[in-house]
Scaffold this motif. Sequence first.
Motif, PDB file in Angstrom:
ATOM      1  N   THR A  10       0.702  -1.069  -0.153  1.00 44.35           N
ATOM      2  CA  THR A  10       0.194  -0.019   0.047  1.00 44.35           C
ATOM      3  C   THR A  10       0.799   1.133   0.025  1.00 44.35           C
ATOM      4  OG1 THR A  10      -1.845  -1.106   1.144  1.00 44.35           O
ATOM      5  CG2 THR A  10      -1.762   1.210   1.178  1.00 44.35           C
ATOM      6  N   ASN A  12       0.489   5.556  -0.924  1.00 46.82           N
ATOM      7  CA  ASN A  12      -0.428   6.755  -1.330  1.00 46.82           C
ATOM      8  C   ASN A  12      -1.829   6.399  -1.387  1.00 46.82           C
ATOM      9  OD1 ASN A  12      -0.916   9.533  -2.297  1.00 46.82           O
ATOM     10  ND2 ASN A  12      -0.875   8.879  -4.385  1.00 46.82           N
ATOM     11  N   VAL A  14      -3.193   3.564  -1.834  1.00 43.18           N
ATOM     12  CA  VAL A  14      -3.401   2.822  -3.137  1.00 43.18           C
ATOM     13  C   VAL A  14      -3.001   1.498  -2.995  1.00 43.18           C
ATOM     14  CG1 VAL A  14      -3.637   2.127  -5.530  1.00 43.18           C
ATOM     15  CG2 VAL A  14      -3.957   4.741  -4.702  1.00 43.18           C
ATOM     16  N   PHE A  16      -1.191  -1.628  -4.387  1.00 42.03           N
ATOM     17  CA  PHE A  16      -0.424  -1.694  -5.517  1.00 42.03           C
ATOM     18  C   PHE A  16       0.050  -3.288  -5.652  1.00 42.03           C
ATOM     19  CE2 PHE A  16       0.141   2.719  -5.328  1.00 42.03           C
ATOM     20  CZ  PHE A  16       0.279   3.097  -6.878  1.00 42.03           C
ATOM     21  N   ARG A  62      -1.725   2.740 -10.936  1.00 43.76           N
ATOM     22  CA  ARG A  62      -2.964   2.771 -10.458  1.00 43.76           C
ATOM     23  C   ARG A  62      -4.239   2.566 -11.439  1.00 43.76           C
ATOM     24  NH1 ARG A  62      -4.783   8.166  -7.887  1.00 43.76           N
ATOM     25  NH2 ARG A  62      -3.008   7.742  -6.503  1.00 43.76           N
ATOM     26  N   THR A  67      -3.443  -4.015  -9.253  1.00 44.24           N
ATOM     27  CA  THR A  67      -3.497  -2.791  -8.398  1.00 44.24           C
ATOM     28  C   THR A  67      -5.092  -2.250  -8.287  1.00 44.24           C
ATOM     29  OG1 THR A  67      -1.504  -2.045  -8.845  1.00 44.24           O
ATOM     30  CG2 THR A  67      -2.963  -0.251  -8.296  1.00 44.24           C
ATOM     31  N   PRO A  70      -8.108   3.545  -7.465  1.00 45.28           N
ATOM     32  CA  PRO A  70      -7.875   4.567  -6.334  1.00 45.28           C
ATOM     33  C   PRO A  70      -9.252   5.227  -6.110  1.00 45.28           C
ATOM     34  CG  PRO A  70      -7.048   5.664  -8.547  1.00 45.28           C
ATOM     35  CD  PRO A  70      -7.480   4.107  -8.639  1.00 45.28           C
ATOM     36  N   LEU A  80       0.530  10.144 -10.540  1.00 45.71           N
ATOM     37  CA  LEU A  80       1.414   9.222 -10.696  1.00 45.71           C
ATOM     38  C   LEU A  80       2.755   9.503 -10.156  1.00 45.71           C
ATOM     39  CD1 LEU A  80       0.610   8.626 -14.680  1.00 45.71           C
ATOM     40  CD2 LEU A  80      -0.512   7.528 -12.702  1.00 45.71           C
ATOM     41  N   ASP A  83       2.582   8.592  -6.566  1.00 42.23           N
ATOM     42  CA  ASP A  83       2.519   7.144  -6.517  1.00 42.23           C
ATOM     43  C   ASP A  83       4.031   6.785  -6.466  1.00 42.23           C
ATOM     44  OD1 ASP A  83      -0.041   7.072  -6.261  1.00 42.23           O
ATOM     45  OD2 ASP A  83      -0.330   6.322  -8.486  1.00 42.23           O
ATOM     46  N   LEU A  87       5.865   4.895  -3.500  1.00 42.20           N
ATOM     47  CA  LEU A  87       6.245   3.590  -3.533  1.00 42.20           C
ATOM     48  C   LEU A  87       7.961   3.646  -3.125  1.00 42.20           C
ATOM     49  CD1 LEU A  87       4.659   2.679  -7.044  1.00 42.20           C
ATOM     50  CD2 LEU A  87       4.538   1.247  -4.770  1.00 42.20           C
ATOM     51  N   TYR A 217      -2.625  16.934  -5.426  1.00 44.55           N
ATOM     52  CA  TYR A 217      -1.576  16.794  -6.364  1.00 44.55           C
ATOM     53  C   TYR A 217      -0.959  18.001  -7.212  1.00 44.55           C
ATOM     54  CZ  TYR A 217      -3.093  12.012  -5.449  1.00 44.55           C
ATOM     55  OH  TYR A 217      -3.349  10.596  -4.680  1.00 44.55           O
TER      56      TYR A 217
END
Length: 298
Positions: A10, A12, A14, A16, A62, A67, A70, A80, A83, A87, A217
Amino acid sequence: MDDVRAGTVTANGVEFGYLEAGPDGGPLALCLHGFPDSARTWRHLLPELADAGYHAVAPFMRGYAPTAVPDDGAYQTGALVADAVALHEAFGGGSDAVLVGHDWGAFATYGAVAHAPERWRRAVTLAVPPMASMMSSFFQYEQLKRSFYIFLFQTPLAEAAVNGAFVAGLWRDWSPGYDATDDVAHVMDCLAEPANLAAALGYYRAMFDPSRHVDRYAAQQEAVSAPAGRPLLYLHGADDGCLGADAFAPGGDVSAVLAHLPPGSRAELVPGTGHFLHLERPAEVNRLILDWLAAAQG
């Protein structure tokens, strides 16, 4: 793919899915895919990065199953970028981490090395030049014809049009002569559910519709078109049928691309390859990438 492992993490907000190879304690090498593709696109590069000592990780981007779609519904490029940074954090990356991005993954890479340069030692982008370089040639007639799909994706017709045959057609046009049968099958697995397909299309719809942008963002979004904070290797297929090399590197001259990259960067056209150059000539492209990453060590 025998040495490649699958997992979930996990970042952000989300969950993955990802593929990985190499030692957990090695420098992180984060590899980001584009459209219409999947993390499996890095199947040739991941083991070689692992052999070079990297902890090589290729997330499904995403919205691309496995994945999650979101919860924030954000598909702007800034999401992105966020993300990629998250990550990096989730996998315990240090300042020695490297980033490799193809297509949409290239956009995310430009933004990530501009937004958080302290997290990345070097970066590689493939098949999508820097934003300023691309936009200077995007509206040429021949390139507009190649980019028909972007305009289709702005319409409600896209969901009905994008099926296995359509995706296979894109691969055929973009990388002439490459047998993408297995790749297309994996893409369609990732986009099998309507929500996943809508997510992939959402990347394109957010390009032209600021109302689809999520405010948190904003800084990452600005970074996408800002000067990159680390030297970059840029590779492009000389026969790319998606973004034609003739549009931004006429006669094979990459100086216009280099003008939009940081000092110490390199740009190269790879002969006999199209948009998915890392799959068409993996030995050659992997060597260019690994040599570039190794040159900055020590």
